[in-house]
Design a protein around this motif. Structure first.
Motif, PDB file in Angstrom:
ATOM      1  N   SER A   1       0.846  -1.186   0.000  1.00  0.00           N
ATOM      2  CA  SER A   1       0.000   0.000   0.000  1.00  0.00           C
ATOM      3  C   SER A   1       0.883   1.238   0.000  1.00  0.00           C
ATOM      4  O   SER A   1       1.788   1.368   0.824  1.00  0.00           O
ATOM      5  CB  SER A   1      -0.893   0.035   1.241  1.00  0.00           C
ATOM      6  OG  SER A   1      -1.756  -1.079   1.254  1.00  0.00           O
ATOM      7  N   ILE A   2       0.621   2.141  -0.943  1.00  0.00           N
ATOM      8  CA  ILE A   2       1.309   3.422  -0.995  1.00  0.00           C
ATOM      9  C   ILE A   2       0.292   4.464  -0.546  1.00  0.00           C
ATOM     10  O   ILE A   2      -0.739   4.645  -1.196  1.00  0.00           O
ATOM     11  CB  ILE A   2       1.817   3.738  -2.409  1.00  0.00           C
ATOM     12  CG1 ILE A   2       2.789   2.655  -2.876  1.00  0.00           C
ATOM     13  CG2 ILE A   2       2.456   5.126  -2.449  1.00  0.00           C
ATOM     14  CD1 ILE A   2       3.189   2.771  -4.325  1.00  0.00           C
ATOM     15  N   ILE A   3       0.563   5.108   0.566  1.00  0.00           N
ATOM     16  CA  ILE A   3      -0.362   6.086   1.134  1.00  0.00           C
ATOM     17  C   ILE A   3       0.240   7.472   0.950  1.00  0.00           C
ATOM     18  O   ILE A   3       1.364   7.739   1.385  1.00  0.00           O
ATOM     19  CB  ILE A   3      -0.640   5.784   2.618  1.00  0.00           C
ATOM     20  CG1 ILE A   3      -1.197   4.362   2.749  1.00  0.00           C
ATOM     21  CG2 ILE A   3      -1.583   6.826   3.206  1.00  0.00           C
ATOM     22  CD1 ILE A   3      -1.279   3.849   4.159  1.00  0.00           C
TER      23      ILE A   3
ATOM     24  N   ALA B   1       3.206  13.188  -7.488  1.00  0.00           N
ATOM     25  CA  ALA B   1       3.313  12.143  -6.465  1.00  0.00           C
ATOM     26  C   ALA B   1       2.572  10.879  -6.898  1.00  0.00           C
ATOM     27  O   ALA B   1       3.089   9.763  -6.768  1.00  0.00           O
ATOM     28  CB  ALA B   1       2.762  12.649  -5.135  1.00  0.00           C
ATOM     29  N   VAL B   2       1.359  11.037  -7.426  1.00  0.00           N
ATOM     30  CA  VAL B   2       0.571   9.873  -7.855  1.00  0.00           C
ATOM     31  C   VAL B   2       1.225   9.211  -9.066  1.00  0.00           C
ATOM     32  O   VAL B   2       1.311   7.979  -9.130  1.00  0.00           O
ATOM     33  CB  VAL B   2      -0.887  10.268  -8.149  1.00  0.00           C
ATOM     34  CG1 VAL B   2      -1.652   9.105  -8.763  1.00  0.00           C
ATOM     35  CG2 VAL B   2      -1.577  10.726  -6.862  1.00  0.00           C
ATOM     36  N   ASP B   3       1.716  10.002 -10.013  1.00  0.00           N
ATOM     37  CA  ASP B   3       2.395   9.427 -11.175  1.00  0.00           C
ATOM     38  C   ASP B   3       3.621   8.625 -10.746  1.00  0.00           C
ATOM     39  O   ASP B   3       3.896   7.553 -11.290  1.00  0.00           O
ATOM     40  CB  ASP B   3       2.805  10.514 -12.164  1.00  0.00           C
ATOM     41  CG  ASP B   3       1.628  11.096 -12.929  1.00  0.00           C
ATOM     42  OD1 ASP B   3       0.543  10.466 -12.958  1.00  0.00           O
ATOM     43  OD2 ASP B   3       1.788  12.193 -13.501  1.00  0.00           O
TER      44      ASP B   3
ATOM     45  N   GLN C   1       5.786   2.688 -10.097  1.00  0.00           N
ATOM     46  CA  GLN C   1       6.548   1.674  -9.369  1.00  0.00           C
ATOM     47  C   GLN C   1       6.443   0.330 -10.078  1.00  0.00           C
ATOM     48  O   GLN C   1       5.414  -0.003 -10.656  1.00  0.00           O
ATOM     49  CB  GLN C   1       6.063   1.561  -7.928  1.00  0.00           C
ATOM     50  CG  GLN C   1       6.242   2.832  -7.129  1.00  0.00           C
ATOM     51  CD  GLN C   1       7.672   3.321  -7.147  1.00  0.00           C
ATOM     52  OE1 GLN C   1       8.591   2.604  -6.781  1.00  0.00           O
ATOM     53  NE2 GLN C   1       7.869   4.555  -7.595  1.00  0.00           N
ATOM     54  N   THR C   2       7.493  -0.448 -10.013  1.00  0.00           N
ATOM     55  CA  THR C   2       7.538  -1.712 -10.748  1.00  0.00           C
ATOM     56  C   THR C   2       7.085  -2.904  -9.927  1.00  0.00           C
ATOM     57  O   THR C   2       6.918  -3.989 -10.478  1.00  0.00           O
ATOM     58  CB  THR C   2       8.963  -1.974 -11.270  1.00  0.00           C
ATOM     59  OG1 THR C   2       9.868  -2.003 -10.169  1.00  0.00           O
ATOM     60  CG2 THR C   2       9.376  -0.888 -12.256  1.00  0.00           C
TER      61      THR C   2
ATOM     62  N   ILE D   1       0.246  -3.390  -6.074  1.00  0.00           N
ATOM     63  CA  ILE D   1       0.190  -2.206  -5.225  1.00  0.00           C
ATOM     64  C   ILE D   1      -1.218  -1.626  -5.204  1.00  0.00           C
ATOM     65  O   ILE D   1      -2.027  -1.894  -6.094  1.00  0.00           O
ATOM     66  CB  ILE D   1       1.172  -1.099  -5.686  1.00  0.00           C
ATOM     67  CG1 ILE D   1       0.782  -0.558  -7.063  1.00  0.00           C
ATOM     68  CG2 ILE D   1       2.599  -1.574  -5.651  1.00  0.00           C
ATOM     69  CD1 ILE D   1       1.540   0.690  -7.464  1.00  0.00           C
ATOM     70  N   GLU D   2      -1.479  -0.888  -4.164  1.00  0.00           N
ATOM     71  CA  GLU D   2      -2.670  -0.049  -4.113  1.00  0.00           C
ATOM     72  C   GLU D   2      -2.183   1.339  -3.727  1.00  0.00           C
ATOM     73  O   GLU D   2      -1.236   1.474  -2.958  1.00  0.00           O
ATOM     74  CB  GLU D   2      -3.716  -0.568  -3.128  1.00  0.00           C
ATOM     75  CG  GLU D   2      -3.301  -0.473  -1.673  1.00  0.00           C
ATOM     76  CD  GLU D   2      -4.385  -0.910  -0.697  1.00  0.00           C
ATOM     77  OE1 GLU D   2      -5.568  -0.958  -1.070  1.00  0.00           O
ATOM     78  OE2 GLU D   2      -4.031  -1.209   0.451  1.00  0.00           O
ATOM     79  N   ILE D   3      -2.822   2.351  -4.288  1.00  0.00           N
ATOM     80  CA  ILE D   3      -2.444   3.734  -4.002  1.00  0.00           C
ATOM     81  C   ILE D   3      -3.623   4.404  -3.328  1.00  0.00           C
ATOM     82  O   ILE D   3      -4.724   4.446  -3.883  1.00  0.00           O
ATOM     83  CB  ILE D   3      -2.054   4.482  -5.289  1.00  0.00           C
ATOM     84  CG1 ILE D   3      -0.904   3.751  -5.989  1.00  0.00           C
ATOM     85  CG2 ILE D   3      -1.685   5.927  -4.973  1.00  0.00           C
ATOM     86  CD1 ILE D   3      -0.614   4.253  -7.384  1.00  0.00           C
TER      87      ILE D   3
END
Length: 67
Positions: free
Chosen positions: A13-15, A28-30, A35-36, A40-42
């Motif tokens: 998870s990317i918060i 930031a979102v881009d 990410q490779t 993932i979840e953003i």
């Protein structure tokens, strides 16, 4: 170090916290989307922004790129 992706790899998870982040939120979102790591979840947490942060996020929300 290279990590081969397997079907049992955990989700990451990317918060991204945001408050009046209109100028930077897309970058930031881009970056998170680029990410490779496979699973993932953003999540963007907007803390009541009064600028155009929400409007900048609308295309990502529509594409379901972020939560």
């Amino acid at each position: 170090m290279f990590h081969a992706m397997g079907k049992n790899d955990p989700q990451v998870s990317i918060i991204i916290p945001a408050y009046n982040a209109e100028r930077y939120i897309r970058e930031a979102v881009d970056s998170a989307c680029a990410q490779t790591y496979g699973t993932i979840e953003i999540i963007v947490v907007d803390d009541g922004s009064t600028d155009g942060t929400k409007e900048q996020l609308a295309p990502y929300i529509k594409k379901k790129s972020i939560t």
